[in-house]
Design an enzyme around this catalytic site. Structure first.
Site, PDB file in Angstrom:
ATOM      1  N   ARG A 264      -9.312  19.984  21.266  1.00 38.50           N
ATOM      2  CA  ARG A 264      -9.958  21.283  21.011  1.00 38.50           C
ATOM      3  C   ARG A 264     -10.990  21.585  22.091  1.00 38.50           C
ATOM      4  NH1 ARG A 264     -10.612  21.065  14.355  1.00 38.50           N
ATOM      5  NH2 ARG A 264      -8.403  20.561  14.019  1.00 38.50           N
ATOM      6  N   ARG A 279     -18.309  15.921  17.114  1.00 42.35           N
ATOM      7  CA  ARG A 279     -17.523  17.049  17.609  1.00 42.35           C
ATOM      8  C   ARG A 279     -17.007  16.710  19.004  1.00 42.35           C
ATOM      9  NH1 ARG A 279     -17.535  22.086  15.629  1.00 42.35           N
ATOM     10  NH2 ARG A 279     -19.399  21.672  14.415  1.00 42.35           N
ATOM     11  N   GLU A 351     -18.673  17.243   6.850  1.00 43.06           N
ATOM     12  CA  GLU A 351     -17.231  17.451   6.657  1.00 43.06           C
ATOM     13  C   GLU A 351     -16.393  16.359   7.335  1.00 43.06           C
ATOM     14  OE1 GLU A 351     -15.875  21.389   7.611  1.00 43.06           O
ATOM     15  OE2 GLU A 351     -13.900  20.634   8.190  1.00 43.06           O
ATOM     16  N   SER A 354     -10.570  18.803   5.474  1.00 45.54           N
ATOM     17  CA  SER A 354     -10.463  20.162   5.008  1.00 45.54           C
ATOM     18  C   SER A 354      -9.031  20.350   4.542  1.00 45.54           C
ATOM     19  CB  SER A 354     -10.784  21.116   6.160  1.00 45.54           C
ATOM     20  OG  SER A 354     -10.837  22.433   5.702  1.00 45.54           O
ATOM     21  N   ARG A 393     -14.327  10.718  12.630  1.00 43.05           N
ATOM     22  CA  ARG A 393     -15.429  10.927  11.694  1.00 43.05           C
ATOM     23  C   ARG A 393     -15.462   9.812  10.657  1.00 43.05           C
ATOM     24  NH1 ARG A 393     -16.041  17.550  11.048  1.00 43.05           N
ATOM     25  NH2 ARG A 393     -16.502  17.860  13.262  1.00 43.05           N
TER      26      ARG A 393
END
Length: 428
Positions: A264, A279, A351, A354, A393
């Site tokens: 990303r 991130r 988070e 999801s 994560r």
RNA sequence: GGAGAGGUGGCCGAGUCGGCCGAAGGCAGCCGCCUGCUAAGCGGUUACAGGGUUAAAAGCUCUGUCCCGGGUUCGAAUCCCGGCCUCUCCGCCA
């Protein structure tokens, strides 16, 4: 993608549904284009019917040896008119599709109101954060001593990349393996290995393009072929697997899982979450994807969340589940949950997964359908996806929750078989 | 990388000098008939999308679809150009 027919027949209901998510202002233009399209189709098709009949007559006349020059000349003009209409129709179709692609999915009636993630609703918590006899450190500090190396990563690539040395690399791999085994052995998912580069059509069908191009890494083939994109999640590859297919209803729901890196650009997040690996431009994820009938989809969403939660339960790490509010749902989702893991170093839940039900919105966009058991016309599948989990994560969560005063990290019980029985990571 | 062959319905496969080809024939499926059972046999039927008609559906009707996109033509599965994909041989290669 929403059903254009639904917008045509119930524009007010659609407008209400889009009130918070946005896009309702596009409806008048969309309806106008839809009316234009139908007018053009009618006119063009009537002329084609005329031409088909005339052409047949010309053929018959010629076989009898008669002259049909006048009729041919007349049809030549009709042909020109058809060509003009079809060009106009194509342009209307393109504008219509471009507009339709901009409309987000309608939220399910059960989704809570709200504008941002702050309005998400906590659904449940699992386990209690452990108490430390010392101030727990954030993962970037714990990890630095154990082989998490962001300096060299930045040197050989750029910021937001990481190098993992030794036990940290092993931990990453072990977690992925644990997740895959759990989902394939106990949750009924089929493991799939997929391309990490996909074409633009696949990105379009899975809702990444045209809207989110700035988030994607794009490659160019040396021979100037079509560009390929690095997948931002295995969801795009897994969901697109059956694009254009009609599946038998008995074969639903289908449950797929894949372990892939995700790439990303993280455009527009400069300065945000810069410490550590929260991130990243590249991270590993075990993804869950389901194809289901719309009737099955909401129950499948619940079980998918439970499947992802099971990973943290195995690892004995506290988390909570929140339901995303309308404003935080995302473009394609009709309903969705986030799993937030407890990070003692940050003192809050963050988070880690999801899970979303895109319902028929996803199936329509990717053209995935199913043939109902009793026969009849194909209907659009619901598509669902969720992280099960984001591996990087999870590494963070493990080292923060299992850190000790001496800077070492205890390996969770469930993970030891995947690490040759290793009990502890110690500073290098 | 070089040379060649090819992409037709759920599957196999035919399409002659462009018209009567949404497409022969076979297989599979469905409905019915027939037959002690099974097998065989007989008749019918079986795509998708969009438009019109309808309150809606069914039905009827029109248009498009023989890999995709353009072109030629009154008319294209059939001719021409581009793209994508598959296969064979040679070369290279983890």
């Amino acid at each position: 993608m929403l059903d254009v027919r639904l917008i045509r027949e119930q524009p007010d209901a659609v407008r209400r549904g889009l009130a918070t998510k946005g896009g309702a202002d596009l409806i008048p233009e969309l309806l106008e284009l839809d009316a234009d399209r139908r007018r053009l189709v009618r006119e063009s098709e009537n002329l084609k019917a005329l031409r088909n009949k005339a052409s047949e007559a010309i053929g018959q006349a010629k076989r009898r040896g008669e002259d049909a020059g006048a009729e041919q000349a007349r049809m030549r003009e009709v042909g020109e008119r058809i060509k003009t209409l079809d060009i106009e129709l194509k342009s209307v179709d393109e504008r219509l599709e471009a507009l339709a692609l901009q409309l987000p999915n309608l939220p399910h009636p059960s989704v809570p109101e709200g504008k941002s993630e702050d309005d998400n609703v906590e659904v449940r918590r699992w386990s209690e954060p452990r108490t430390f006899g010392f101030p727990p450190k954030p993962h970037e500090e714990v990890g630095a001593a154990l082989g998490l190396d962001v300096e060299r990563a930045a040197r050989i690539a750029k910021a937001r990349f990481a190098v993992l040395w030794g036990g940290m690399a092993r931990l990453e791999r072990a977690l992925a393996q644990l997740m895959l085994d759990l989902h394939t052995r106990e949750h009924g998912y089929t493991e799939v290995w997929v391309p990490h580069l996909v074409n633009g059509e696949t990105m379009l069908k899975t809702g990444q393009l045209p809207k989110f191009e700035e988030h994607l890494f794009k490659t160019v083939e040396a021979d100037e072929g079509r560009p390929l994109y690095l997948i931002p999640t295995a969801e795009v590859a897994l969901t697109a697997l059956h694009a254009g297919e009609v599946l038998p209803e008995v074969s639903l729901p289908r449950r797929y899982t894949a372990f892939t890196p995700c790439y990303r650009r993280e455009a527009g997040t400069y300065g945000k979450d810069m410490k550590g690996i929260y991130r990243q431009h590249q991270f590993d994820k075990v993804e869950l994807v389901k194809l289901a009938t719309p009737a099955q989809a909401y129950a499948e969403l619940e079980s998918m969340v439970a499947n992802a939660e099971a990973v943290l339960q195995r690892l004995q790490i506290p988390y909570r589940v929140v339901e995303r509010c309308i404003g935080d749902l995302g473009f394609s989702a009709a309903k969705g949950y986030d799993i937030e893991v407890w990070l003692p170093g940050q003192g809050r839940y963050r988070e880690i997964s999801s899970c979303s039900n895109y319902d028929a919105f996803g199936g329509r966009r990717a053209e995935i359908r199913f043939r109902p058991d009793g026969g009849g016309r194909p209907e659009y599948c619901a598509t669902l996806n969720g992280s099960g989990l984001a591996v990087g994560r999870t590494v963070m969560a493990v080292i923060e929750n299992y850190q000790e005063a001496d800077g070492s990290v205890t390996i969770p019980q469930a993970l030891r078989p995947y690490m040759d029985g290793l009990m502890r990571l110690t500073p290098r």
